[in-house]
Scaffold this motif. Structure first.
Motif, PDB file in Angstrom:
ATOM      1  N   VAL A 212      11.266  10.143  -7.603  1.00 36.00           N
ATOM      2  CA  VAL A 212      11.135  11.234  -7.886  1.00 36.00           C
ATOM      3  C   VAL A 212      12.710  11.213  -7.343  1.00 36.00           C
ATOM      4  O   VAL A 212      14.052  12.222  -7.184  1.00 36.00           O
ATOM      5  CB  VAL A 212      10.890  11.825  -6.799  1.00 36.00           C
ATOM      6  CG1 VAL A 212      10.915  13.852  -7.314  1.00 36.00           C
ATOM      7  CG2 VAL A 212      10.136  12.222  -8.340  1.00 36.00           C
ATOM      8  N   TRP A 213      12.680  10.831  -5.383  1.00 41.69           N
ATOM      9  CA  TRP A 213      14.277  10.650  -4.435  1.00 41.69           C
ATOM     10  C   TRP A 213      14.854   9.908  -5.926  1.00 41.69           C
ATOM     11  O   TRP A 213      16.327  10.838  -5.264  1.00 41.69           O
ATOM     12  CB  TRP A 213      13.586  10.127  -2.900  1.00 41.69           C
ATOM     13  CG  TRP A 213      13.226  11.125  -2.190  1.00 41.69           C
ATOM     14  CD1 TRP A 213      11.716  11.315  -1.473  1.00 41.69           C
ATOM     15  CD2 TRP A 213      13.455  11.923  -1.690  1.00 41.69           C
ATOM     16  NE1 TRP A 213      11.593  12.194  -1.200  1.00 41.69           N
ATOM     17  CE2 TRP A 213      12.269  13.025  -0.703  1.00 41.69           C
ATOM     18  CE3 TRP A 213      14.534  12.941  -1.498  1.00 41.69           C
ATOM     19  CZ2 TRP A 213      13.266  14.166   0.279  1.00 41.69           C
ATOM     20  CZ3 TRP A 213      15.469  14.300  -1.030  1.00 41.69           C
ATOM     21  CH2 TRP A 213      14.738  14.695  -0.109  1.00 41.69           C
ATOM     22  N   ILE A 214      14.538   9.249  -6.023  1.00 45.29           N
ATOM     23  CA  ILE A 214      16.080   7.948  -5.824  1.00 45.29           C
ATOM     24  C   ILE A 214      16.237   8.677  -7.103  1.00 45.29           C
ATOM     25  O   ILE A 214      17.786   9.024  -7.379  1.00 45.29           O
ATOM     26  CB  ILE A 214      15.352   6.374  -6.530  1.00 45.29           C
ATOM     27  CG1 ILE A 214      14.845   6.122  -4.926  1.00 45.29           C
ATOM     28  CG2 ILE A 214      16.615   5.435  -7.340  1.00 45.29           C
ATOM     29  CD1 ILE A 214      13.738   4.344  -5.177  1.00 45.29           C
ATOM     30  N   ALA A 215      15.396   8.601  -8.007  1.00 44.27           N
ATOM     31  CA  ALA A 215      16.398   9.313  -9.722  1.00 44.27           C
ATOM     32  C   ALA A 215      16.663  10.634  -9.147  1.00 44.27           C
ATOM     33  O   ALA A 215      18.257  10.437  -9.544  1.00 44.27           O
ATOM     34  CB  ALA A 215      15.002   9.798 -10.513  1.00 44.27           C
TER      35      ALA A 215
ATOM     36  N   ALA B 210       0.838  -1.201  -0.035  1.00 47.82           N
ATOM     37  CA  ALA B 210       0.051   0.183  -0.231  1.00 47.82           C
ATOM     38  C   ALA B 210       0.664   0.942   0.020  1.00 47.82           C
ATOM     39  O   ALA B 210       0.805   1.991  -0.442  1.00 47.82           O
ATOM     40  CB  ALA B 210      -1.441   0.136   0.981  1.00 47.82           C
ATOM     41  N   ASN B 211       2.109   0.999   0.916  1.00 52.76           N
ATOM     42  CA  ASN B 211       2.839   2.444   0.644  1.00 52.76           C
ATOM     43  C   ASN B 211       3.555   2.885  -0.239  1.00 52.76           C
ATOM     44  O   ASN B 211       3.894   3.704  -1.033  1.00 52.76           O
ATOM     45  CB  ASN B 211       4.034   2.274   1.799  1.00 52.76           C
ATOM     46  CG  ASN B 211       3.073   2.020   3.437  1.00 52.76           C
ATOM     47  OD1 ASN B 211       2.172   2.423   3.579  1.00 52.76           O
ATOM     48  ND2 ASN B 211       4.067   1.559   3.706  1.00 52.76           N
TER      49      ASN B 211
ATOM     50  N   ILE C 193       5.452   7.944  -6.972  1.00 41.99           N
ATOM     51  CA  ILE C 193       5.761   8.912  -7.094  1.00 41.99           C
ATOM     52  C   ILE C 193       7.413  10.112  -6.630  1.00 41.99           C
ATOM     53  O   ILE C 193       7.904   9.688  -6.815  1.00 41.99           O
ATOM     54  CB  ILE C 193       4.751  10.179  -8.033  1.00 41.99           C
ATOM     55  CG1 ILE C 193       4.368   9.167  -8.469  1.00 41.99           C
ATOM     56  CG2 ILE C 193       5.274  11.193  -8.588  1.00 41.99           C
ATOM     57  CD1 ILE C 193       3.012  10.167  -9.445  1.00 41.99           C
ATOM     58  N   ARG C 194       6.471   9.814  -5.114  1.00 45.63           N
ATOM     59  CA  ARG C 194       7.757   9.984  -4.307  1.00 45.63           C
ATOM     60  C   ARG C 194       9.526   9.630  -4.132  1.00 45.63           C
ATOM     61  O   ARG C 194       9.689  10.183  -4.177  1.00 45.63           O
ATOM     62  CB  ARG C 194       6.860  10.837  -2.702  1.00 45.63           C
ATOM     63  CG  ARG C 194       7.435  11.616  -1.976  1.00 45.63           C
ATOM     64  CD  ARG C 194       6.418  11.315  -0.805  1.00 45.63           C
ATOM     65  NE  ARG C 194       5.234  12.181  -1.095  1.00 45.63           N
ATOM     66  CZ  ARG C 194       5.413  13.453  -0.264  1.00 45.63           C
ATOM     67  NH1 ARG C 194       6.489  13.388   0.467  1.00 45.63           N
ATOM     68  NH2 ARG C 194       3.480  14.164  -0.892  1.00 45.63           N
ATOM     69  N   ILE C 195       8.752   8.555  -3.674  1.00 48.16           N
ATOM     70  CA  ILE C 195       9.519   7.936  -4.208  1.00 48.16           C
ATOM     71  C   ILE C 195      10.247   7.955  -5.526  1.00 48.16           C
ATOM     72  O   ILE C 195      11.734   7.715  -4.928  1.00 48.16           O
ATOM     73  CB  ILE C 195       9.408   5.985  -3.502  1.00 48.16           C
ATOM     74  CG1 ILE C 195       8.387   6.266  -2.077  1.00 48.16           C
ATOM     75  CG2 ILE C 195      10.414   5.275  -3.840  1.00 48.16           C
ATOM     76  CD1 ILE C 195       8.182   5.144  -1.959  1.00 48.16           C
TER      77      ILE C 195
END
Ligand SMILES: Nc1ncnc2c1ncn2[C@@H]1O[C@H](COP(=O)(O)OP(=O)(O)O)[C@@H](O)[C@H]1O
Ligand SMILES: [Mg+2]
Lengths: 532, 305
Positions: A27-30, A16-17, A23-25
């Motif tokens: 963007v951080w990684i990229a 679920a998380n 998208i947030r995750i």
């Protein structure tokens, strides 16, 4: 105790998380991977020959730079330069990523009451903590693998690349675990993130003192642990044991603490308070001040501590110059003056301080929006309080708090530099260096004010402004960003006092932009639906 | 002075492409307790937010205490007190501080009444708001509003989460407010509360007013529940306006529109009446009648008769 039943449902929560925050995750990684890749590419281009590298090694190995970047290992190699140039700010970014995402998946969820809903399903007591650990742990791993991969692709030695990437994973893991613990301490997600943020700040400061003074303090810092693995400079792997060992201990501590508290409560039980409000507690400004005074004090205290350390390190720079007379020649030849090192060092310190002040002012203005989404604005506006007075109350606390943060840290920076150098003039220099950022920080207040007024649903986008400024400030030259991108950062228009002199035009320009943003924000806020 | 405290006509409110209010009418006379009923999502809170000048409306006219709720918000808010359905409080302030703050911001806080209400609602004003249960948060909102002397009380489902004892304290307080000549707009799901307090009600559905008037009027113009025993079997189901025909404990029961009652009685008389009871509908029946129709799905669990 944490039997398997306490962990039940964790996998469902992980899914679920991941789905909700993909998208947030992403963007951080990229973003972090791209930042490392592009920086590495431009370091390679910057120093094409060994002679270039040797020259760079000689000039960057000084405490003024070391205090910001990290220990100078292998500066005569491309890899070593990359690790040094990206340095501590890069590791701070990874720590911040882990901290914010962990806070989001634990306390913020719990306060919003969503966790209660989740827990009433067949989900174990520790499942949310475990799920947050898995999601953020995977993020840190992805950042490590992808940055290492990017460096290998760019032709850097494999061992060093892996060591560098693992350093990112390690620092992220530590701050994930730190936040899991702080999330247990208080009901208030702001406190959880704030305490973890203080730990991150302290880690940066401790390694700054340790690295510049060449002493053991760096070993008290999770950022230091990653840097002490010396990527590309005869890697040593054992410091990773510290990072991952501490992560494991903190993780277990978080679950133990969780066993000892009720859902929604903190470990520290709230005390009874006053049955009547103080006589002056009767205006929207008084309310905003009451809500934010703790946060103002924490930000001001944290920033002042950083300023104290940076000011104090000025002497290390002086003694370094005394020990390296050839450096004086270098500066004199390049048309400079030895005093310039101290000055540019003060200017850089001021910039870091102002960046933190910007973080304060953005979160403070966004309070206007979080009050609204928590439905605490409506009862106030249903009294004889005009929207304008309500808005002004919040903005006054935000801007007043930012001025307090800057003034305090400016005085502390100047005073501590003046004290260690025995040169009273530095007091004014340090103060002026920080205060020069005031108009830019006002712009930083204007951005969230505009967003909250005009597109309230996208209020978090205001943080993008801080991210841009952070990247431009620390990696702007390294990333070889085009001028217009640099220009987006209000800091790019601030004179680096005391190296440069304040320009009336830029002060007036930034102030006008800030006034326009605030004005449009205020008018839009008065005209729109609340809650929107 | 205006006879009407609230006059809303043809109110339209659009959220993007969604029409939350679609020509809603609401008339509240001075000095009355007006029940504002409707299932979840029908637009009660949205209407109240328009009345409070929080939301702009897209059509229709709205007058509150003779003024324009958007343009004259600050002036009008001195003369009213508001309790939201979900009282959200600042976690680190105490209940007492919040009551004082809201009262002072309104510019109207009756000290004696404040103390008395805190006692009657059995509220501990020294506790931090984060430790209050839902019911206690609601009490803070109620005390803050009722401790005023404003001429209008706007209450949006104010008693959600209160226990029955506190519910009756609330009802006493509202009766006292009316005795003082104050006007109350009470949006509620609790039909017993509405029956006990309200002279007139407006029932809305999907952003439109579907019924409005005194409870007696509504009952009169509505339908009658009939329970009857007859010598011979009768076929009332064919009569126009008869609904819900069923047999319970040997009695034939059905609902019939008041206009069609004579026709139904003719059929019964022909069957030889042994015993007959006619009763006006309960508010619950009145209410449900509007939502049982196809195309609406009221959240039944929120209905507390
Ligand atoms: N800010 C908003 N944006 C979009 N839709 C909304 C907004 N506020 C309310 N609505 C919608 O309008 C309808 C009416 O809501 P509301 O007035 O809260 O109903 P009630 O109070 O009767 O339960 C609901 O369908 C709700 O989802
Ligand atoms: Mg509602």
């Amino acid at each position: 105790m944490s039997g398997p039943s306490h962990r039940e449902g964790a996998i469902g929560l992980v899914r679920a998380n991941l789905r909700r925050d993909r998208i947030r995750i992403g963007v951080w990684i990229a973003g972090i991977t791209a930042m490392v890749g592009v920086s590495a590419q431009s370091v390679k281009a910057l120093f094409p020959t060994q002679a270039d590298l040797d020259a760079a090694a000689a000039s960057s190995d000084n405490p003024a730079i070391v205090a910001f970047q990290g220990p100078p290992y292998g500066l005569d190699t491309v890899g070593g330069q990359i690790a040094f140039q990206i340095g501590a700010p890069g590791l701070v970014l990874v720590g911040l990523m882990a901290l914010l995402q962990t806070g989001r998946l634990t306390r913020t969820e719990e306060e919003a009451g969503r966790l209660e809903l989740v827990r009433s399903l067949p989900v174990g007591r520790h499942a949310p903590t475990l799920a947050a650990g898995v999601v953020v742990g995977a993020m840190c791993l992805a950042v490590g693998v992808l940055t290492a991969g990017a460096l290998v692709v760019l032709g850097l030695p494999t061992a060093g690349s892996v060591c560098f990437g693992l350093g990112y994973t390690a620092v992220g893991a530590v701050f994930m675990a730190v936040t899991l613990v702080t999330a247990q301490m208080s009901e208030n997600p702001r406190v959880a993130n704030g305490v973890a943020g203080l730990v991150l700040g302290a880690s940066f400061i401790l390694r700054a003192i340790g690295d510049a003074g060449d002493n053991a303090l760096s070993w008290l810092s999770p950022i230091g642990w990653s840097q002490q693995t010396r990527p590309f400079a005869d890697e040593r792997w054992w410091p990773f044991l510290i990072s991952f060992g501490v992560t494991a201990v903190l993780f277990v501590a978080a679950t133990k603490l969780e066993d000892h508290r009720d859902l929604g409560a903190g470990l520290v039980a709230p005390k009874a308070g006053a049955d009547r409000a103080a006589p002056r507690f009767a205006s929207p400004f008084a309310l905003a001040l009451r809500l934010q005074r703790g946060s103002v004090a924490a930000w001001a205290g944290g920033t002042a501590a950083l300023a104290l350390v940076y000011g104090g390190l000025t002497s290390a720079i002086e003694s370094f110059i005394d020990d390296n007379p050839q450096l004086e020649d270098f500066f004199t030849q390049s048309g400079g003056d030895i005093g310039d090192i101290t000055s540019s060092y003060l200017a850089t310190s001021a910039q870091v301080t102002a960046l933190i002040g910007s973080g304060y002012v953005i979160q403070s203005v966004l309070r206007l929006r979080s009050e609204e989404t928590r439905e605490r604005t409506e009862p106030v506006l249903a009294t004889a309080t005009s929207r304008w007075r309500y808005w002004l109350g919040h903005l006054a606390v935000a801007v007043g708090g930012a001025v307090a943060v800057l003034v305090l840290s400016g005085v502390v920076l100047g005073a501590s530099a003046a004290a260690v150098m025995g040169d009273g003039a530095l007091l004014g220099d340090g103060f002026a260096a920080v205060l020069a950022y005031l108009p830019a920080v006002l712009v930083m207040a204007g951005v969230p004010a505009l967003v909250v007024g005009v597109v309230p649903k996208f209020s978090v986008a205001a943080w993008a402004m801080l991210m841009v400024t952070f990247v431009v400030s620390f990696f702007g030259t390294l990333l070889d960003l085009p001028g217009w991108v640099l220009g987006i950062s209000p800091f790019d228009h601030v004179a680096a006092v005391p190296v440069e002199t304040l320009s009336a035009a830029s002060v007036a320009g930034l102030t006008a932009v800030a006034a326009a943003l605030l004005g449009v924000g205020a008018v839009a806020y008065r005209r729109r639906d609340i809650p929107a | 002075m205006d006879e009407m405290a609230i006059e809303v006509e043809g109110l339209v409110k659009q959220f993007g492409s969604f029409r939350a209010l679609d020509g809603l009418d609401l008339h509240v006379r001075r000095g009355e307790v007006h029940g504002f009923l409707g299932p979840n999502g029908s637009g009660k809170s949205t209407t109240i937010r328009v009345l409070l000048g929080m939301l702009r409306h897209d059509g229709g006219t709205v007058r509150l205490l003779g003024g324009d709720p958007w343009a004259d918000a600050v002036e009008l808010h001195r003369r009213l007190a508001y309790v939201p359905g979900d009282v959200n409080l600042w976690p680190k302030l105490t209940g007492g501080e919040i009551i004082d703050l809201l009262g002072r911001l309104r510019g109207d806080l009756d000290e004696a009444r404040r103390g008395e209400l805190i006692d009657r609602f059995e509220l501990d004003p020294t506790k931090k708001a984060r430790t209050y249960s839902k019911g206690n948060r609601q009490k803070v909102g109620l005390v803050a509003a009722l401790a005023s002397r404003t001429e209008l009380l706007v209450l949006d489902e104010p008693t959600s989460g209160l226990d029955p004892l506190m519910e009756s304290v609330f009802q006493e307080c509202i009766k006292e407010a009316v005795d003082e000549g104050r006007t109350v707009l009470l949006s509620s799901h609790i039909l017993a509360e509405v029956e006990a307090l309200c002279e007139r009600v407006s029932i809305i559905r999907a952003g439109r007013t579907v019924e409005s008037g005194t409870l007696d009027d509504l009952r009169r113009t509505s339908h009658t529940s009939v329970s009857v025993r007859t010598e011979r079997d009768v076929d009332v189901a064919d009569v126009d306006g008869v609904r819900d025909v069923r047999t319970e404990h040997g009695h034939l029961r059905f609902e019939v529109d008041n206009a069609r009652l004579p026709a139904a009685l003719d059929v019964l008389t022909a069957g030889g009446v042994l015993s007959l009871t006619c009763s006006p509908p309960t508010l619950e029946e009145l209410f449900l009648r509007h939502y049982d129709e196809p195309g609406t799905a009221p959240d039944g669990d929120d209905l507390q008769p």
